[in-house]
Scaffold this active site. Structure first.
Site, short mmCIF file in Angstrom:
data_model
loop_
_atom_site.label_atom_id
_atom_site.label_comp_id
_atom_site.label_asym_id
_atom_site.label_seq_id
_atom_site.Cartn_x
_atom_site.Cartn_y
_atom_site.Cartn_z
N GLU B 49 0.86 -1.18 0.00
CA GLU B 49 0.00 0.00 0.00
C GLU B 49 0.89 1.23 0.00
OE1 GLU B 49 -4.17 -1.53 2.07
OE2 GLU B 49 -2.98 -0.02 3.10
N ASP B 60 -5.30 10.09 9.84
CA ASP B 60 -4.01 9.52 10.22
C ASP B 60 -3.48 10.09 11.52
OD1 ASP B 60 -3.08 7.63 8.15
OD2 ASP B 60 -3.49 9.32 6.83
#
Lengths: 412, 272
Positions: B49, B60
């Site tokens: 990824e 995040d």
């Protein structure tokens, strides 16, 4: 086109003034763009708000708080000496600066605190730039005994020390955000992260008509008290609707609050005034409707200031409350359909208006609201003396005296 | 059959679990990223990824935020990310690559341009964290036409109603977010995760992999035992951060990715 078809088209457009549509869109703008962890919370808020907003008792509670706690209705004041300077249409000020906590922000936090209470959330969070929404959130949290955390860019914490202290006095925990550009947009990112982490216990009180659906809708509904009062007061004071409305637009909550109840009135011209900073042509500004392009940030699709790679740009404005790279999706839509016109004024023009109103009317306006005043003066000069302009004086300027004195080279 | 589907089918036949590292493209630079990707494959990664750096990564945690900031300081944009993929493909035509990120860089490039360039570069799938199924109706058909897999997240908060929509529109694999929070947070209740993943696997034929909070062989093996594989992001990005430290000897790429080799060994041992 047959009469029936014409009618149905008009009806659709008018229905959209009650928008967003069922999926949270204003035309191509708005929507729900958040991480999966928050989707259930956003959907639950939509469900709860749709149900509560049909309950007359909810609005009675809201109106009671606005009357006895905020001090509404706010006056519609004819600024005669300002009107003389403009030399044309009469300039009326909708005095949101006289609300408790000194700005329109409290209308929204009162409404969302009621939602938090109804949903049984013991903890509220908020993002803030200049600190006005943070103070308004800390205020309602103190009143309801809710735990309150306010995210604020580390640079803004430095610049707005007085508001930081006000929030702390009110019992809120102010969290400085060190990531990114350390300003409002980063505070909003951090609030979204907190919400994802504490989603079960926490209500996120967003301060403007941005964020994922249903926020742009419900914040607008709470702020629309401004326009509803202004409509009524216009009839009382000058026996007609205003010819023009003017309000500043950062995220756009004070503006949509004034504009929304007038959207169907074609005779009323509507102007949103963005922060032109050093001038839109310099690139150093905070005017996404004037010089941005559609994109996705903080839960919705709207006009944004971003570079060719889609990275969000830093903004520039003397007014911290307008220093945001996006704008509420309903404004983006009103721009596209042409119902409202979006213009900008520079820092210098806003500062001139700030000083002018202070000297001519004895009212120190917020630097945000000074943008609206600066444009209203230009607009008034192009209109006739029997015409009327309503300007949203969205907040008072006490919070800005440090900024202005620093520009004057004076240390307080 | 897509590279992702093929890879996961083979693993399933072998009774092995998928190991999917995440790194931010352009952290600390394009050249390092491509070298790290090859190193990760050598260490036993099955799928990579690759994060598209974004200025406002609101899902995040701090580690990946800093990784994105390092990449942005180098001016890394989506087009550079695609160039890195193309370069990686010159030497590796087997390892599937999933681009993971936020929607605005794709909006800025334009969906059609993005899909066609991604296909040409050799991308296999996309995972856009702030694009739920309900907002995917433009991008999804374009990806389908170009045979790019579109991967969606399932969270602990996902309702049954949402789950069926996600399963219906996903391809490649389903990414189960192990916790309420952001990337890099600490894993919480195993029992609850197991229950959710089991229920999820009952709803889809697609492989289910678990991510968020996996930081060592122990946590990886625990999550792999109840799923088809694991994603390791923050723990790896934290080590890659060592490449940006000044005033000291830089770690080798193999030192940065040693964690992945350890996890591979742990997963394969458990499988046996």
């Amino acid at each position: 086109m047959s009469a029936t078809e014409t009618e149905s088209v008009v009806k659709t457009a008018q229905d959209l003034f009650d928008g967003p549509d069922a999926s949270g869109h204003f035309g191509r703008f708005g929507g729900v763009f958040v991480g999966e962890t928050l989707m259930a919370a956003v959907e639950e808020l939509d469900r709860v708000y749709r149900q509560l907003s049909k309950d007359p008792q909810f609005w009675r509670d809201f109106d009671e708080d606005l009357k006895h706690y905020v001090g509404r209705p706010s006056p519609l004041y004819l600024a005669e000496r300002l009107t003389e300077v403009g030399g044309g249409a009469k300039i009326w000020l909708k005095r949101e600066d006289l609300n408790h906590t000194g700005a329109h922000k409290i209308n929204n936090t009162i409404g969302q605190a009621l939602l938090a209470k109804y949903m049984g959330k013991p903890r509220v969070i908020a993002e803030t730039g200049a600190g006005q929404h943070g103070v308004a959130t800390a205020t309602v949290a103190a009143r309801l005994g809710l735990e309150c955390h306010v995210y604020m860019g580390a640079d803004d914490v430095q610049r707005q020390a007085a508001n930081v202290y006000r929030m702390k006095l009110l019992g809120a925990n102010v969290v400085p955000v060190e990531s990114g550009s350390r300003t409002l947009k980063d505070a909003m990112n951090e609030a979204l992260r907190d919400w994802a982490t504490n989603v079960d216990s926490t209500y996120y009180i967003i301060g403007t008509v941005a964020g994922p659906h249903p926020y742009p809708m419900l914040v607008r509904d709470f702020q629309a008290i401004i326009g509803r009062e202004a409509r009524e007061q216009s009839q009382e004071e000058f026996g007609s609707l205003p010819d023009a409305l003017v309000a500043c637009v950062g995220g756009g909550s004070n503006a949509i609050g004034l504009f929304h109840p007038f959207l169907r009135d074609e005779s009323v011209a509507i102007y949103g005034v963005e922060a032109g900073g050093d001038g839109v042509e310099t690139g150093r500004h905070a005017a996404p409707l004037s010089d941005g392009k559609p994109g996705v940030l903080h839960g919705n699709r709207t006009y944004l200031m971003s570079d060719e790679n889609g990275q969000i740009l830093e903004t520039h404005s003397v007014s911290a409350g307008l220093d945001y790279p996006g704008v509420g999706p309903e404004h983006a839509w009103l721009k596209d359909i042409g119902r409202a016109k979006y213009v900008s004024v520079t820092d210098t023009e806003a500062l001139d208006a700030f000083r002018l109103l202070t000297r001519k009317e004895g009212i120190i306006p917020a630097l945000e609201s000074s943008h609206a005043l600066a444009y209203a003066l230009k607009l008034a000069a192009t209109m006739r003396p029997e015409q009327n302009i309503v300007v949203n004086l969205s907040g008072r300027g006490d919070k800005d005296i440090h900024t202005v004195s620093a520009i004057d080279g004076i240390t307080l | 059959m897509s590279r992702i589907k093929q890879t996961l089918a083979t693993l399933r036949e072998q009774g092995r679990k998928a190991l999917i590292p995440y790194l931010v493209a352009g952290d600390p630079g394009a050249e390092e990223t491509v070298a790290l990707m090859h190193q990760l494959v050598a260490d036993g990664a099955d799928i990579i990824e690759l994060g598209i750096p974004f200025s406002d990564p609101s899902s995040d945690g701090p580690v990946i935020q800093l990784g994105a900031e390092r990449a942005l300081r180098k001016g890394t944009g989506l087009r550079h990310v695609l160039e890195m993929v193309a370069e990686f493909r010159q030497q590796d035509n087997n390892t599937p690559i999933v681009l993971m990120g936020y929607l605005n860089p794709l909006e800025a490039m334009g969906y059609e341009t993005f899909v066609s360039r991604a296909k040409t570069a050799g991308v296999d799938g996309v995972l856009i964290v702030d694009m739920p199924v309900s907002e995917a109706n433009e991008l999804l058909p374009l990806c389908r036409e170009s045979e790019l897999d579109v991967i969606f997240l399932v969270a602990p908060t996902t309702t049954d109603k949402r789950l069926s929509g996600i399963c219906e529109h996903s391809s490649g694999y389903i990414y189960y977010v192990s916790l309420k929070g952001v990337t890099g947070a600490a894993l919480s209740d195993h029992g609850d995760i197991e229950q959710r993943v089991t229920s999820l696997r009952g709803n889809t034929e697609l492989p289910v992999v678990v991510g968020f909070g996996i930081k060592d062989p122990d946590s990886a093996c625990a999550m792999a035992a109840i799923s088809d594989g694991v994603i390791v992001g923050s723990a790896l990005v934290e080590r890659i951060a060592g490449l940006s430290k000044s005033g000291q000897t830089l770690p080798t790429y193999a030192e940065c990715t040693a964690l992945i080799a350890d996890i591979r060994a742990g997963l394969d041992q458990t499988a046996r």
